[in-house]
Enzyme design. Structure first.
Site, PDB file in Angstrom:
ATOM      1  N   ASP A 205       0.828  -1.203   0.000  1.00  0.00           N
ATOM      2  CA  ASP A 205       0.000   0.000   0.000  1.00  0.00           C
ATOM      3  C   ASP A 205       0.867   1.260   0.000  1.00  0.00           C
ATOM      4  O   ASP A 205       1.868   1.341   0.712  1.00  0.00           O
ATOM      5  CB  ASP A 205      -0.863  -0.049   1.273  1.00  0.00           C
ATOM      6  CG  ASP A 205      -1.852   1.090   1.347  1.00  0.00           C
ATOM      7  OD1 ASP A 205      -2.693   1.175   0.444  1.00  0.00           O
ATOM      8  OD2 ASP A 205      -1.781   1.880   2.314  1.00  0.00           O
ATOM      9  N   GLU A 247       1.347  -0.413  -5.051  1.00  0.00           N
ATOM     10  CA  GLU A 247       0.308   0.596  -5.239  1.00  0.00           C
ATOM     11  C   GLU A 247       0.989   1.954  -5.294  1.00  0.00           C
ATOM     12  O   GLU A 247       1.313   2.542  -4.264  1.00  0.00           O
ATOM     13  CB  GLU A 247      -0.718   0.586  -4.099  1.00  0.00           C
ATOM     14  CG  GLU A 247      -1.920   1.443  -4.465  1.00  0.00           C
ATOM     15  CD  GLU A 247      -2.467   2.326  -3.363  1.00  0.00           C
ATOM     16  OE1 GLU A 247      -3.572   2.845  -3.527  1.00  0.00           O
ATOM     17  OE2 GLU A 247      -1.791   2.539  -2.343  1.00  0.00           O
TER      18      GLU A 247
HETATM   19  C1  BGC Z   1      -5.817   2.415  -0.091  1.00  0.00           C
HETATM   20  C2  BGC Z   1      -6.878   3.237   0.554  1.00  0.00           C
HETATM   21  C3  BGC Z   1      -6.374   3.737   1.889  1.00  0.00           C
HETATM   22  C4  BGC Z   1      -4.996   4.424   1.742  1.00  0.00           C
HETATM   23  C5  BGC Z   1      -4.346   4.679   3.059  1.00  0.00           C
HETATM   24  C6  BGC Z   1      -4.717   3.443  -0.251  1.00  0.00           C
HETATM   25  O1  BGC Z   1      -3.896   3.376  -1.198  1.00  0.00           O
HETATM   26  O2  BGC Z   1      -6.213   1.849  -1.294  1.00  0.00           O
HETATM   27  O3  BGC Z   1      -8.084   2.544   0.693  1.00  0.00           O
HETATM   28  O4  BGC Z   1      -7.284   4.638   2.428  1.00  0.00           O
HETATM   29  O5  BGC Z   1      -4.128   3.640   1.004  1.00  0.00           O
HETATM   30  O6  BGC Z   1      -3.896   3.497   3.621  1.00  0.00           O
END
Ligand code: BGC
Ligand code: CA
Length: 580
Positions: A205, A247
């Site tokens: 993430d 991500e």
């Molecule tokens: C996730 C979100 C989240 C954020 C903070 C993002 O990239 O997809 O759902 O709120 O990270 O963790």
């Protein structure tokens, strides 16, 4: 599934299905989805044809950001089940030949994580340096605020110890300090813990934000790449064949370094492609897609893009120009409640005005593009959303299994559900549900299932090259997907009118196009120019076969007909689902 027997780049051939545990299936009637509920639905997923499940965060958390605010990296959030329930789910998923991808939230924790509770209590806390502190909110001024609807600054004042702490997301999610070697060690421990349990991949993430440096926008810093390369090396050593997905909501140029030389991430999302698919279908013109594909650099051989239409977040518009953003907001978010931060909080079917032709066309694009497709739970049946629910909760409502109480999601008293299911006349669970669609060959569910089957019948889609064709008619988006042994021609009519298009297929003179949904043969390609007529929002997937190949395939088909093992019907499998 013995791992050694499977290629180490398995992630190129999968279809991922994204699942919030909370919303999928409640097995014990407390109104909250859980692991036993999900395990009971694995045959449904297997028969949809998806081959990997990506689970949203499920470890302990105050759930102020749906689990991305982690309180404990090692224990399951109690309402979702126990560690045994998780392990049982993992085993049952693997038994069915499917992979499991879970979340690795590196950048931040919840402010209720014991590290932060200690860190904020005293400047002398041994955990103080796990987070990023400052006497002034003026540091790192060039950094954007991501959740700009709710947060005014990336700094929040901590009154007890009289300093500000740094956070890229909600103020209750303090960023970890990756300059601190102990933090790095802690996160490596987390990675190894989940891989040791047997998960196949980690979706990492918010990776661009791990480090901060004055005078930069604090994104994609070289230090971040160094840390990720170290993490990758340790994973390769101890867990070869596992996958890391980045991500990084960035331009393709800025995402490229996350692949490194094939020594950083195996996969990364292609964020900028997604909004351009929505632009193209709204404009009825292919040029915005062509433009972003042309700007997408080649990636190392062992790497793969992850592509998607919708997910659990808002449809993010960070990677488009101001003009494009205004256009998308005007078309897709007339009601201001549909907007959130720099994005649109709606599901696929409502975005497509519930026009089946458009929904199917979007899937035709997604499933024939290079990269690994990700489907978002509920979108396979055309679920709607609920703009009255706060934040992104309107696209995270209970999965609609049947027209029974609570849409078959839970036996709970409806007022005990974690959130109400969709109930309106168009998208309500009484109408839009799995049970209603399963017996109808032309239901959204079954058409998507057929597309998945076709995609999975050839490695071409996950691995082959893409060659764009350039007919004059820009309403039509046509391309070849090619590997050494296979070639498929794809045509998509992005417009709401019947279109005719002339393609230069001189390279394929003598080939016979075979339509993949019906198996029907088109006339042999005899001239350089081939003429197609396509209905509004129509699409063709055509395998181009040489006459000898065609004969060979017929022989194979005839041989297959004599083999007795027919797969059980979809409905039969659904009914076999474990009770509860
Ligand atoms: C996730 C979100 C989240 C954020 C903070 C993002 O990239 O997809 O759902 O709120 O990270 O963790
Ligand atoms: Ca439950």
């Amino acid at each position: 599934m013995p791992r050694e027997e499977i290629s180490s780049d398995w992630y190129k051939d999968i279809i991922i299905y994204e699942i919030p545990i909370k919303s999928f299936r409640d097995s014990n009637g407390d109104g909250i989805g859980d692991f036993p509920g999900l395990t009971g639905k694995l045959d449904y997923l297997k028969n949809l044809g998806v081959t990997a499940l990506w689970l949203l965060p499920f470890t302990d958390s105050p759930l102020k950001d749906d689990g991305y605010d982690i309180r404990d990296y090692y224990n399951i959030y109690p309402s979702y089940g126990t560690m045994d329930d998780f392990l049982h789910f993992l085993e049952e998923t693997h038994k069915r030949g499917m992979r499991v991808i879970t979340e690795l939230v590196l950048n931040h924790t919840s402010n209720t994580h014991p590290w932060f509770v200690s860190a904020r209590s005293s400047r002398d806390s041994p955990f103080r340096d796990y987070y990023v502190w400052s006497d002034t909110p003026d540091r790192y001024k060039d950094t954007r605020v991501i959740f700009n609807d709710t947060e005014k600054s990336n700094w929040t004042w901590e009154p007890k110890t009289r300093q500000f702490y740094w956070h890229r997301f909600f103020h209750h999610q303090p960023d970890l300090n990756f300059e601190n070697p102990q933090v790095q060690e802690e996160l490596l421990k987390v990675v190894k813990f989940w891989f040791r349990l047997g998960v196949d991949g980690l979706r990492c993430d918010a990776v661009p934000y791990l480090y901060e440096r004055e005078g930069t926008n604090c994104e994609n810093l070289p230090e971040t790449h160094l840390f990720m390369k170290r993490l990758r090396a340790e994973v390769d050593l101890e867990f070869p064949g596992r996958m890391l997905l980045a991500e990084a909501n960035q331009t393709p140029q800025d995402v490229l370094p996350y692949f490194g030389n094939g020594d950083e991430f195996h996969m990364a999302y292609h964020f900028p492609l997604m909004p351009r698919l929505f632009i193209a279908i709204a404009q009825g013109d292919r040029r915005s897609i062509v433009d972003i594909l042309e700007k997408t650099p080649p990636i190392p051989d062992s790497c793969q893009w992850a592509i998607f239409l919708r997910n659990h977040d808002e449809l993010t518009l960070e990677m488009v120009s101001d003009l494009e953003r205004d256009y998308l907001w005007t078309i897709y978010a007339q009601d201001p409640r549909m907007r959130l931060n720099i994005g649109i909080r709606r599901r696929l079917a409502p975005l497509m005005q519930n026009d089946r032709r458009k929904v199917d066309l979007m899937y035709s694009l997604l499933l024939t593009f290079p990269g690994t497709p990700i489907l978002y739970y509920g979108d396979e049946i055309g679920m709607g959303d609920n703009v009255h629910l706060g934040d992104r909760n309107g696209v995270r409502t209970p999965m609609q299994w049947s027209f029974d109480r609570n849409g078959g999601f839970s036996r709970a008293n409806p007022s005990d559900l974690f959130t109400p299911p969709i109930q309106n006349a168009l998208y309500g669970y009484q109408v839009v549900n799995v049970e209603n669609q399963i017996d109808f060959p032309t239901s959204p569910l079954n058409v998507l299932r057929q597309m998945i089957q076709i995609r999975q019948s050839s490695r071409l889609f996950g691995r082959g090259k893409m060659k764009l064709l350039t007919p004059k008619n820009t309403h039509v988006f046509a391309y070849l997907r090619e590997s050494e042994e296979d070639v498929v021609l794809v045509l998509n009519n992005l417009s709401d009118r019947t279109e005719s298009v002339v393609l230069d297929l001189s390279r394929f003179r003598g080939y016979v196009p075979v339509e993949l949904f019906s198996g029907k043969r088109f006339p042999r390609i005899l001239r350089a120019h081939f003429h197609f007529t396509i209905s509004p929002y129509g699409y063709f997937w055509l395998r181009l076969l040489l006459p000898e190949e065609e004969a060979g395939r017929r022989r194979i088909r005839a041989a297959r007909k004599t083999s007795p093992a027919a797969p059980p019907a979809f409905r039969e499998l659904l009914e076999r689902e474990a009770p509860g």
